[in-house]
Design a protein around this motif. Structure first.
Motif, PDB file in Angstrom:
ATOM      1  N   LYS A 148     -14.523  -8.757  40.193  1.00  0.00           N
ATOM      2  CA  LYS A 148     -14.542  -9.540  38.946  1.00  0.00           C
ATOM      3  C   LYS A 148     -15.957  -9.634  38.391  1.00  0.00           C
ATOM      4  O   LYS A 148     -16.200  -9.393  37.222  1.00  0.00           O
ATOM      5  CB  LYS A 148     -13.982 -10.938  39.227  1.00  0.00           C
ATOM      6  CG  LYS A 148     -13.835 -11.795  37.979  1.00  0.00           C
ATOM      7  CD  LYS A 148     -13.122 -13.084  38.320  1.00  0.00           C
ATOM      8  CE  LYS A 148     -13.104 -14.085  37.192  1.00  0.00           C
ATOM      9  NZ  LYS A 148     -12.348 -13.641  36.026  1.00  0.00           N
ATOM     10  N   GLU A 151      -9.601  -9.147  28.785  1.00  0.00           N
ATOM     11  CA  GLU A 151      -9.762 -10.091  29.896  1.00  0.00           C
ATOM     12  C   GLU A 151      -9.888 -11.494  29.347  1.00  0.00           C
ATOM     13  O   GLU A 151     -10.483 -11.690  28.307  1.00  0.00           O
ATOM     14  CB  GLU A 151     -11.023  -9.752  30.702  1.00  0.00           C
ATOM     15  CG  GLU A 151     -10.881  -8.453  31.443  1.00  0.00           C
ATOM     16  CD  GLU A 151     -12.100  -8.135  32.310  1.00  0.00           C
ATOM     17  OE1 GLU A 151     -12.834  -9.055  32.692  1.00  0.00           O
ATOM     18  OE2 GLU A 151     -12.293  -6.937  32.578  1.00  0.00           O
ATOM     19  N   THR A 152      -9.330 -12.434  30.065  1.00  0.00           N
ATOM     20  CA  THR A 152      -9.591 -13.839  29.739  1.00  0.00           C
ATOM     21  C   THR A 152     -10.312 -14.422  30.945  1.00  0.00           C
ATOM     22  O   THR A 152     -10.001 -14.044  32.086  1.00  0.00           O
ATOM     23  CB  THR A 152      -8.274 -14.608  29.464  1.00  0.00           C
ATOM     24  OG1 THR A 152      -7.315 -14.179  30.420  1.00  0.00           O
ATOM     25  CG2 THR A 152      -7.743 -14.337  28.075  1.00  0.00           C
ATOM     26  N   ASP A 206     -10.389 -16.974  32.904  1.00  0.00           N
ATOM     27  CA  ASP A 206      -9.796 -17.590  34.084  1.00  0.00           C
ATOM     28  C   ASP A 206      -8.649 -16.790  34.695  1.00  0.00           C
ATOM     29  O   ASP A 206      -8.098 -17.188  35.714  1.00  0.00           O
ATOM     30  CB  ASP A 206      -9.313 -19.015  33.732  1.00  0.00           C
ATOM     31  CG  ASP A 206      -8.603 -19.031  32.398  1.00  0.00           C
ATOM     32  OD1 ASP A 206      -8.810 -18.070  31.631  1.00  0.00           O
ATOM     33  OD2 ASP A 206      -7.827 -19.961  32.137  1.00  0.00           O
ATOM     34  N   ARG A 207      -8.273 -15.650  34.074  1.00  0.00           N
ATOM     35  CA  ARG A 207      -7.155 -14.875  34.614  1.00  0.00           C
ATOM     36  C   ARG A 207      -7.653 -13.844  35.616  1.00  0.00           C
ATOM     37  O   ARG A 207      -8.632 -13.147  35.372  1.00  0.00           O
ATOM     38  CB  ARG A 207      -6.409 -14.136  33.490  1.00  0.00           C
ATOM     39  CG  ARG A 207      -5.685 -15.037  32.510  1.00  0.00           C
ATOM     40  CD  ARG A 207      -4.324 -15.492  33.031  1.00  0.00           C
ATOM     41  NE  ARG A 207      -3.497 -14.410  33.515  1.00  0.00           N
ATOM     42  CZ  ARG A 207      -2.610 -13.754  32.782  1.00  0.00           C
ATOM     43  NH1 ARG A 207      -2.451 -14.050  31.523  1.00  0.00           N
ATOM     44  NH2 ARG A 207      -1.870 -12.804  33.323  1.00  0.00           N
ATOM     45  N   PHE A 228      -5.640 -11.491  36.645  1.00  0.00           N
ATOM     46  CA  PHE A 228      -4.688 -10.412  36.479  1.00  0.00           C
ATOM     47  C   PHE A 228      -4.688 -10.027  35.020  1.00  0.00           C
ATOM     48  O   PHE A 228      -4.632 -10.909  34.167  1.00  0.00           O
ATOM     49  CB  PHE A 228      -3.316 -11.019  36.841  1.00  0.00           C
ATOM     50  CG  PHE A 228      -2.329 -10.028  37.298  1.00  0.00           C
ATOM     51  CD1 PHE A 228      -2.414  -9.482  38.564  1.00  0.00           C
ATOM     52  CD2 PHE A 228      -1.295  -9.633  36.459  1.00  0.00           C
ATOM     53  CE1 PHE A 228      -1.478  -8.568  38.995  1.00  0.00           C
ATOM     54  CE2 PHE A 228      -0.360  -8.716  36.890  1.00  0.00           C
ATOM     55  CZ  PHE A 228      -0.443  -8.182  38.157  1.00  0.00           C
ATOM     56  N   CYS A 229      -4.822  -8.763  34.674  1.00  0.00           N
ATOM     57  CA  CYS A 229      -4.612  -8.425  33.265  1.00  0.00           C
ATOM     58  C   CYS A 229      -3.944  -7.072  33.136  1.00  0.00           C
ATOM     59  O   CYS A 229      -4.091  -6.193  33.983  1.00  0.00           O
ATOM     60  CB  CYS A 229      -5.894  -8.550  32.457  1.00  0.00           C
ATOM     61  SG  CYS A 229      -7.198  -7.522  32.996  1.00  0.00           S
ATOM     62  N   ASP A 288      -2.087  -2.445  35.854  1.00  0.00           N
ATOM     63  CA  ASP A 288      -2.553  -3.833  35.868  1.00  0.00           C
ATOM     64  C   ASP A 288      -3.861  -3.893  36.636  1.00  0.00           C
ATOM     65  O   ASP A 288      -4.016  -3.188  37.640  1.00  0.00           O
ATOM     66  CB  ASP A 288      -1.540  -4.742  36.584  1.00  0.00           C
ATOM     67  CG  ASP A 288      -0.257  -4.882  35.780  1.00  0.00           C
ATOM     68  OD1 ASP A 288      -0.315  -4.757  34.543  1.00  0.00           O
ATOM     69  OD2 ASP A 288       0.800  -5.100  36.417  1.00  0.00           O
TER      70      ASP A 288
END
Ligand code: ATP
Ligand code: ZN
Length: 305
Positions: free
Chosen positions: A20, A41-42, A44-45, A47-48, A56
């Motif tokens: 990350k 991307e966000t 706090d996620r 997983f994207c 993924d």
């Protein structure tokens, strides 16, 4: 006959774990994006979803990547050989054979896992480590290395800041990652033995993939090849009079795939060749003196075989 008897192929998505944050995060993203993947991307996620391929991304700490692979939560991971090697060595210490392997090196994140000892002390060879305490965050790799050499030494496992352990009296030596050696030198340590030359690698689960994921994986594998082959390559392009050709070719004996094409006027030719690494100015100037005109050095983005 209708093919209803065939099992329906679901569009299973290939899951790729990358770091990350940290040293491998950006280069791993750059590689996947050069392979044509696009995603959002966000913060706090973890997983994207890729927008344009059945892929993924899992955005995680690098230490988690081998376990995610081992437990089947993802099919691919981009991780340092040192982190992968350490986790696999831990599985082997339990008497099991890990179902994850390094598929290929990716050419970034280069460093060494090295033993370093206080600069002030003499070093006569690995036998000096007998009876010493060695601090490391790679204990399983260190234990395997010591065992291979028949050296009985204490292994002090630390999760970070290994290099300050001798100064704090926690250890006599360290086994740590080194790139420039500046951090070791700042802590009055010097590398004396290398356990591992590390870089980022593509780690994959040993289990065969279902057909949908295998199709995605083989496309991506080929694209990774094309991107890595192009990396560090330059295309040299120029024109010259035909009579200058022998002199120019004698300056191009070490280039890849030199190609000469006739031009419309018949008196001159255009040439192109691949070069690995930075093109030295001296070489360009020598080509110019030998009659090369309109010299250009262009970056190469992708190279298909
Ligand atoms: P995370 O928060 O994901 O656990 P980290 O702090 O453990 O990150 P980084 O410092 O980002 O990890 O290093 C990731 C990898 O980068 C290392 O495991 C190693 O493979 C590689 N690397 C390259 N050069 C160095 C270096 N000089 N020191 C440490 N790691 C390096
Ligand atoms: Zn980590």
């Amino acid at each position: 006959m209708a093919d209803t008897a065939l099992p329906a192929v679901r569009r299973e998505r290939l899951r790729i774990a990358i770091q990350k944050k940290g040293r491998l995060g950006e280069p791993a993203r750059a590689l996947l994006s050069a392979c044509g993947l696009a995603w959002r991307e966000t913060p706090d996620r973890l997983f994207c979803h890729a927008d344009n391929a059945p892929v993924d991304l899992l955005l995680v700490r690098d230490d988690d990547i081998p376990r995610l692979l081992l437990e089947g939560h993802c099919e691919w991971g981009i991780v340092g050989r040192n982190v992968l090697g350490e986790q696999l060595a831990r599985v082997r210490e339990q008497g099991a054979e890990p179902a994850v392997r390094e598929e290929r090196a990716l050419g970034f994140g280069g460093c060494r896992l090295s033993i370093a000892v206080p600069t002030a002390l003499p070093w006569n060879g690995v036998a000096d480590l007998a009876g010493q305490r060695i601090a490391t965050s790679h204990p399983a790799l260190l234990r395997a290395w010591l065992a291979e050499r028949g050296i009985a030494a204490g292994v002090v496992t630390l999760s970070g800041s290994v290099e300050i352990a001798p100064g704090l009296g926690q250890a006599d030596a360290v086994c740590d990652l080194v790139s420039s050696g500046a951090t070791l030198a700042a802590n009055r340590l010097r590398p004396v033995e290398d356990l591992l030359a590390s870089e980022a690698v593509l780690a994959v689960g040993a289990a065969p993939l279902d057909p949908a994921r295998e199709a995605t994986a083989s496309t991506l594998r080929r694209r990774i090849d094309c991107v890595l082959r192009a990396r560090d390559r330059r295309l040299l392009v120029f024109r010259a009079r035909r009579d200058a050709l022998p002199g120019l070719m004698s300056l191009l004996t070490d280039v890849e795939a030199p190609t000469v094409c006739p031009t419309e006027d018949g008196d001159s030719v255009s040439l192109q060749a691949l070069w690995h690494g930075q093109m030295p100015w001296q070489r360009l100037e020598a080509l110019e003196r030998a009659g090369a005109r309109g010299l250009m050095v262009l970056p190469v983005e992708r190279m298909l075989a």
